[in-house]
Scaffold this motif. Sequence first.
Motif, PDB file in Angstrom:
ATOM      1  N   UNK A  40      21.249  58.522  57.488  1.00  0.00           N
ATOM      2  CA  UNK A  40      21.144  59.499  56.409  1.00  0.00           C
ATOM      3  C   UNK A  40      20.312  58.988  55.252  1.00  0.00           C
ATOM      4  N   UNK A  41      20.454  57.712  54.919  1.00  0.00           N
ATOM      5  CA  UNK A  41      19.730  57.159  53.783  1.00  0.00           C
ATOM      6  C   UNK A  41      18.277  56.854  54.118  1.00  0.00           C
ATOM      7  N   UNK A  42      18.001  56.498  55.368  1.00  0.00           N
ATOM      8  CA  UNK A  42      16.613  56.295  55.762  1.00  0.00           C
ATOM      9  C   UNK A  42      15.814  57.594  55.665  1.00  0.00           C
ATOM     10  N   UNK A  43      16.497  58.696  55.884  1.00  0.00           N
ATOM     11  CA  UNK A  43      15.830  60.002  55.742  1.00  0.00           C
ATOM     12  C   UNK A  43      16.059  60.597  54.358  1.00  0.00           C
ATOM     13  N   UNK A  44      16.672  59.823  53.451  1.00  0.00           N
ATOM     14  CA  UNK A  44      17.027  60.356  52.142  1.00  0.00           C
ATOM     15  C   UNK A  44      15.848  60.766  51.294  1.00  0.00           C
ATOM     16  N   UNK A  45      14.771  59.980  51.319  1.00  0.00           N
ATOM     17  CA  UNK A  45      13.595  60.326  50.521  1.00  0.00           C
ATOM     18  C   UNK A  45      13.007  61.656  50.976  1.00  0.00           C
ATOM     19  N   UNK A  46      12.912  61.856  52.276  1.00  0.00           N
ATOM     20  CA  UNK A  46      12.393  63.120  52.812  1.00  0.00           C
ATOM     21  C   UNK A  46      13.317  64.270  52.442  1.00  0.00           C
ATOM     22  N   UNK A  47      14.631  64.042  52.562  1.00  0.00           N
ATOM     23  CA  UNK A  47      15.582  65.094  52.201  1.00  0.00           C
ATOM     24  C   UNK A  47      15.434  65.504  50.737  1.00  0.00           C
ATOM     25  N   UNK A  48      15.303  64.518  49.863  1.00  0.00           N
ATOM     26  CA  UNK A  48      15.191  64.808  48.439  1.00  0.00           C
ATOM     27  C   UNK A  48      13.898  65.541  48.109  1.00  0.00           C
ATOM     28  N   UNK A  49      12.801  65.158  48.750  1.00  0.00           N
ATOM     29  CA  UNK A  49      11.518  65.790  48.469  1.00  0.00           C
ATOM     30  C   UNK A  49      11.458  67.216  49.008  1.00  0.00           C
ATOM     31  N   UNK A  50      12.194  67.489  50.097  1.00  0.00           N
ATOM     32  CA  UNK A  50      12.143  68.824  50.699  1.00  0.00           C
ATOM     33  C   UNK A  50      13.251  69.744  50.182  1.00  0.00           C
ATOM     34  N   UNK A  51      14.452  69.191  49.991  1.00  0.00           N
ATOM     35  CA  UNK A  51      15.600  70.023  49.638  1.00  0.00           C
ATOM     36  C   UNK A  51      15.938  69.996  48.154  1.00  0.00           C
ATOM     37  N   UNK A  52      15.627  68.891  47.482  1.00  0.00           N
ATOM     38  CA  UNK A  52      16.035  68.747  46.096  1.00  0.00           C
ATOM     39  C   UNK A  52      17.423  68.138  45.994  1.00  0.00           C
ATOM     40  N   UNK A  53      17.747  67.656  44.830  1.00  0.00           N
ATOM     41  CA  UNK A  53      18.990  66.917  44.649  1.00  0.00           C
ATOM     42  C   UNK A  53      20.234  67.781  44.789  1.00  0.00           C
ATOM     43  N   UNK A  54      20.192  69.004  44.286  1.00  0.00           N
ATOM     44  CA  UNK A  54      21.379  69.855  44.355  1.00  0.00           C
ATOM     45  C   UNK A  54      21.782  70.123  45.787  1.00  0.00           C
ATOM     46  N   UNK A  55      20.829  70.514  46.622  1.00  0.00           N
ATOM     47  CA  UNK A  55      21.163  70.806  48.020  1.00  0.00           C
ATOM     48  C   UNK A  55      21.618  69.553  48.761  1.00  0.00           C
ATOM     49  N   UNK A  56      21.019  68.414  48.455  1.00  0.00           N
ATOM     50  CA  UNK A  56      21.432  67.168  49.106  1.00  0.00           C
ATOM     51  C   UNK A  56      22.883  66.845  48.758  1.00  0.00           C
ATOM     52  N   UNK A  57      23.243  67.018  47.490  1.00  0.00           N
ATOM     53  CA  UNK A  57      24.620  66.723  47.076  1.00  0.00           C
ATOM     54  C   UNK A  57      25.605  67.729  47.664  1.00  0.00           C
ATOM     55  N   UNK A  58      25.295  69.015  47.566  1.00  0.00           N
ATOM     56  CA  UNK A  58      26.217  70.053  48.035  1.00  0.00           C
ATOM     57  C   UNK A  58      26.396  69.985  49.553  1.00  0.00           C
ATOM     58  N   UNK A  59      25.291  69.958  50.277  1.00  0.00           N
ATOM     59  CA  UNK A  59      25.381  69.916  51.740  1.00  0.00           C
ATOM     60  C   UNK A  59      25.998  68.609  52.219  1.00  0.00           C
TER      61      UNK A  59
END
Length: 408
Positions: free
Chosen positions: A276-295
């Motif tokens: 999850x953390x290795x893909x964290x940068x991609x997740x943050x750039x595509x989804x944004x912080x709110x969606x990353x935290x909520x999901x």
Amino acid sequence: MPLINKPRSHSVVPGTTDHLTRLRIALTTFFALDGFVFAGWVVRIPAIKQQTGASASALGLALLGVSAGGVVTMTLTGRLCRRYGSHRVTVVCAVLLSLSVALPPLTHSALALGLVLLAFGAAYGGINVAFNSAAVDLVAALRRPIMPSFHAAFSLGAMLGAGLGGLVAGFLTPTAHLFGLSVIGLLVTALAGPALLRLHAPKPTEPSKPSNGAPRRAATTSRRIVITFGVIALCTAYGEGAMADWGALHLEQDLRTSPGVAAAGYSLFALAMTAGRLSGTVQLMRLGQTRVIVCGGAVSAAGMLLGALAPTTWAALLGFGIAGFGIANLFPVAIERAGAHAGPDGVAIASTLGYSGMLLGPPTIGFMADWFSLPTALVSVTVLSATAAAIGFTTRRATGHAPLRHAA
């Protein structure tokens, strides 16, 4: 940020791409070492519980020493980082962490175990504030949301430490195993420490000050935002601490697995967090912080519910894996955003609140396990993961989004 050509001399100019890359590698090494040492201790908790003859509640109080030592130290570490620099404090705390991990198997009572865990927790809390402060400055210099990659290194180190612990649990005593971890930690620090000390930290970005507005109101708002992220970190750390302290014991005691399989449970949790953390940068750039935290909070809640209440070992392991992936980026996002809003003070506040989750977790789950059962106690992790998701959603406008969305 424009790239600066590497000089032909062997010196590394602060602020250049080469300098920042070397600094990132050195910091990543210490994140990985922290996870490796901590997980090595975690997988031997069942054996040390048997050695001390402690009940579940007594063990919970003893484990409180790790969190208590960490939380108390964090308030001091921020000041030490300001005075001596986060790099120096990181190296010193790495030495103390490596030395103190050898102490728990030398104890034979819950009280003695709790006392030595105070020292271990102090070193653990200190190094976490120090290298997170250094990482926040590096994130600002690179202008990319790479904070999850550092925590991925921690998770990878934890996975390796737990996996090694599972392999040696059958033939090495806790004393021999943890002494070996101490030696490895000192060797890694001796190799990576000088490199980190030679690399000057990039100048941290000062939080912007209001020109003609109300500075007191702005400071209050900033503090509230930092506390909000700190509460999210608290909910996350509670879950990580629960898995670290009680996950292996749940598999071994409630589902009757072998010590090796029990250790593999935390290793699987750490592996999922690493992914999850290795893909964290991609997740943050595509989804944004709110969606990353909520999901992430919602997925973690569902996975932990399965892991705690599943009647079979394999279903529980699946649940632990799902929970690890979901919870992966909540803590690094919370710490990075707190630092972006309030600098090193933000890191210290959010870290202290975050690791308070570990302070509350061990005794809470221990007492709940005595009153009800360990599986029921672990459901509290589901509740707090869902709480983190709810906080992230309800405060999405106040906390805003990370400005770091493009490469350097």
